[in-house]
Design an enzyme around this catalytic site. Structure first.
Site, PDB file in Angstrom:
ATOM      1  N   ARG A   1       0.839  -1.186   0.000  1.00  0.00           N
ATOM      2  CA  ARG A   1       0.000   0.000   0.000  1.00  0.00           C
ATOM      3  C   ARG A   1       0.880   1.243   0.000  1.00  0.00           C
ATOM      4  O   ARG A   1       1.968   1.264   0.593  1.00  0.00           O
ATOM      5  CB  ARG A   1      -0.873  -0.024   1.257  1.00  0.00           C
ATOM      6  CG  ARG A   1      -1.974   1.045   1.314  1.00  0.00           C
ATOM      7  CD  ARG A   1      -3.027   0.805   0.302  1.00  0.00           C
ATOM      8  NE  ARG A   1      -4.271   1.525   0.624  1.00  0.00           N
ATOM      9  CZ  ARG A   1      -5.112   1.985  -0.282  1.00  0.00           C
ATOM     10  NH1 ARG A   1      -4.850   1.846  -1.566  1.00  0.00           N
ATOM     11  NH2 ARG A   1      -6.228   2.579   0.079  1.00  0.00           N
TER      12      ARG A   1
ATOM     13  N   THR B   1      -9.070   0.369  -9.994  1.00  0.00           N
ATOM     14  CA  THR B   1      -8.449  -0.811  -9.393  1.00  0.00           C
ATOM     15  C   THR B   1      -8.553  -2.014 -10.339  1.00  0.00           C
ATOM     16  O   THR B   1      -9.318  -2.015 -11.290  1.00  0.00           O
ATOM     17  CB  THR B   1      -9.096  -1.129  -8.028  1.00  0.00           C
ATOM     18  OG1 THR B   1      -9.134   0.065  -7.250  1.00  0.00           O
ATOM     19  CG2 THR B   1      -8.339  -2.172  -7.265  1.00  0.00           C
TER      20      THR B   1
ATOM     21  N   ASP C   1      -8.153   8.166   0.307  1.00  0.00           N
ATOM     22  CA  ASP C   1      -8.610   7.030   1.111  1.00  0.00           C
ATOM     23  C   ASP C   1      -8.362   7.222   2.599  1.00  0.00           C
ATOM     24  O   ASP C   1      -8.820   6.411   3.420  1.00  0.00           O
ATOM     25  CB  ASP C   1      -7.941   5.738   0.639  1.00  0.00           C
ATOM     26  CG  ASP C   1      -8.700   5.081  -0.497  1.00  0.00           C
ATOM     27  OD1 ASP C   1      -9.772   5.595  -0.872  1.00  0.00           O
ATOM     28  OD2 ASP C   1      -8.238   4.051  -1.010  1.00  0.00           O
TER      29      ASP C   1
END
Length: 582
Positions: A114, A387, A429
């Site tokens: 990430r 994504t 996010d």
């Protein structure tokens, strides 16, 4: 005794998954299945299977298998190719999660690649003069971008788990970046939606307006700068991206557009290996993503809540109602409790325990919806077009379930000049302003507030499910809707559907707030919608389709190996390569 019969017709199977029985999943394409029923309880799969969102990526992975590589080599090739041919969804300017099973050691591992927040990314940096969230800064340009993790993941997978050098596994992606690939409708449409933002940036214009016009379906898109960046990664490994010429160009690009990254933040990036989450649902052991993904925790909560009912015996409206109520409660917990476990204490054991699920189950009225406003949203003491996902099984029993992203369509919209690297916009996010929804409509609080080096919460849910009879690897893109796609896919596999039928299923979704059931066309029949509204639900059954689920499955008894690719995405593919008979 199984809760669902294996011999009922497809329509009934779909209904048992909580979906409209009038919807008929298409039959699996012949290319996705290579059969040969035979030996019972084979020790290893009879070959390799790969499903991804683009046929060039699937082919690149299978090429590595043919050349003596394993599932992890194939994963590097697939991931890199997707970074070239799916700039709308992912890229080496973003990050991802890789769930691995190493057959040799029997070990499962979750590779967390990430993105991380740079030091400059304080909550105050994303507020306007009125103290409100600056949505443009949160989603566009350099301030929206976290430090990328995907290049480090490719190096890590290659060096620690693969057999082939990066020079070989990255070669297909380098070739396609240099020579180009055919633009498909989703790229053209996505560019049209983001054109105003993307054309702000010099580097983006150099790639996507190289011939003076935006990408058009059928023409060839070439990315020579990205090819050179991938060549440096292949030759120099980690330093080829995070230090040296590429790093200098990334830093200069961010600075040119008003952002602030530091060289030590790039050079200091590291992937994290974490223990996956595991729990049981009926006859299945489910292995899935731990925090900073919210997906595994939410899956455990939802499935363990639903395990209290024999879903096959319920009417479609009742099944849908119960699934939605489970979704509502799990997404409430996602909002309040979850974040980067390196920075906050996430009560994973409590949230994933059967006892906790039983408590939530007891709060579900079998005939009435509980409005989301009655589930407290206050902090407690304690990635569609966006994504992409791919699934791999090889003949040794290695497996990879990987989801990677740059967040929204075309990420931040900004390509760093001279690199071909399209930067992510993952900073959105984070809970940049506590209690304010992000681009996917989900909220967060202090557990997911940005801090230097912290990883933002994600919905990516790479998973596999295994019983004595079957193994399936699966995952999907779709932002906050990823988790519910994986939930419905697991329920569908439990009914006995094939990999291709699972990938094609219609979808429903609820995420606590906004308090509405989202449904694809045909997912819910008129009588089901009427019944749900009578229970107190708000239903939006007119949404466009979403997601791009990719899955592979191995039937241990028959030896059949299959792949399923989402028909919503016409450029995806699933391939099976059978092991030669000895």
């Amino acid at each position: 005794m199984r809760h669902f019969a294996r011999s009922i017709i497809t329509a009934t199977l779909l209904a048992a998954a909580g979906l409209n029985a009038s919807f008929a999943a298409p039959a699996p394409p012949a290319a996705t299945s290579a059969a040969a029923p035979g030996k019972m309880q084979a020790a290893t799969p009879p070959g390799a299977a790969i499903a991804s969102a683009h046929t060039l990526a699937t082919q690149a992975g299978m090429q590595m298998i043919r050349e003596g590589g394993n599932a992890f080599d194939a994963a590097v090739a697939v991931s890199a190719m997707l970074s070239v041919v799916e700039p709308i969804s992912s890229g080496i300017g973003g990050g991802g999660f890789f769930l691995l099973h190493d057959a040799k050691t029997g070990r499962d591992v979750f590779v967390d690649a990430r993105e991380i927040a740079p030091e400059s990314a304080t909550p105050e940096a994303y507020l306007d003069e009125k103290g409100e969230l600056n949505r443009d800064r949160a989603t566009n340009g350099p301030w929206s971008a976290g430090i990328p993790g995907l290049p480090a993941a490719l190096v890590h997978l290659s060096e620690k788990y693969g057999r082939l050098p990066l020079s070989k596994t990255l070669a297909p992606a380098i070739r396609v970046a240099r020579e180009g690939f055919e633009v498909y409708p989703r790229l053209e449409k996505g560019y049209g939606g983001r054109r105003a933002v993307m054309e702000r940036y010099r580097g983006t214009r150099e790639v996507f307006l190289a011939d003076g016009t935006p990408p058009v379906t059928g023409e060839t898109l070439r990315q020579p700068d990205l090819a050179r960046t991938l060549e440096r990664l292949a030759a120099q490994g980690f330093d080829g991206f995070y230090r040296g010429d590429v790093a200098r160009k990334l830093l200069a690009a961010v600075k040119e557009e008003g952002g602030r990254w530091k060289a030590e933040e790039l050079a200091g990036y590291r992937v994290r290996e974490r223990e996956p989450l595991r729990f049981e649902y009926r006859d299945w052991v489910i292995t899935t993503a731990p925090p900073p993904s919210s997906g595994g925790v939410a899956l455990a909560e939802m499935l363990q809540m639903l395990e209290g009912w024999d879903l096959a015996k319920l009417e479609p409206a009742k099944r849908t109602h119960l699934a939605v109520e489970a979704m509502r409660r799990a997404y409430r917990d996602r909002t309040i409790f979850l974040g980067d476990p390196d920075f906050v204490k996430v009560p994973v054991e409590r949230l994933t325990s059967p006892a906790y699920a039983a408590g939530w189950r007891a709060s579900i009225h079998p005939e009435k919806a509980l409005p989301s406003e009655l589930l407290s949203g206050q902090p407690a003491p304690l990635e569609d077009e966006e994504t992409t996902h791919f699934s791999i099984i090889d003949s040794e029993g290695n497996r990879v379930s990987a989801t990677q992203t740059i967040n929204l369509i075309y990420g931040s919209g900004m390509v760093a000049p001279g690199t071909g690297v399209l930067l992510n916009n993952e900073m959105d996010d984070f809970a940049l302003k506590p209690g304010t929804p992000n681009a996917f409509g989900v909220m967060g609080f202090e557990a997911n507030a940005p801090k230097p080096g912290k990883r933002m919460l994600s919905s990516m849910t790479p998973s596999w499910i295994e019983s004595d009879a079957k193994l399936a690897v699966l995952g999907a893109p779709g932002g906050s809707r990823i988790i519910t796609q994986v939930l419905l896919a697991i329920l569908a596999y439990d009914t006995g559907l094939t990999a291709q039928q699972v990938a094609a299923l219609p979808r429903i979704h609820h995420q606590w707030l906004p308090d509405v059931i989202s449904a694809e066309p045909g997912a819910l029949g008129p009588e089901v919608i009427a019944a749900l509204k009578a229970m107190g639900h708000t239903v939006n059954a007119g949404e466009s389709t979403w997601g791009n689920l990719q899955t592979v499955a191995w039937d241990k008894a028959s030896g059949e190996l299959t792949g399923g690719t989402d028909p919503r995405n016409p450029v995806g593919s699933a391939l099976v390569l059978m092991r030669p008979e000895r």
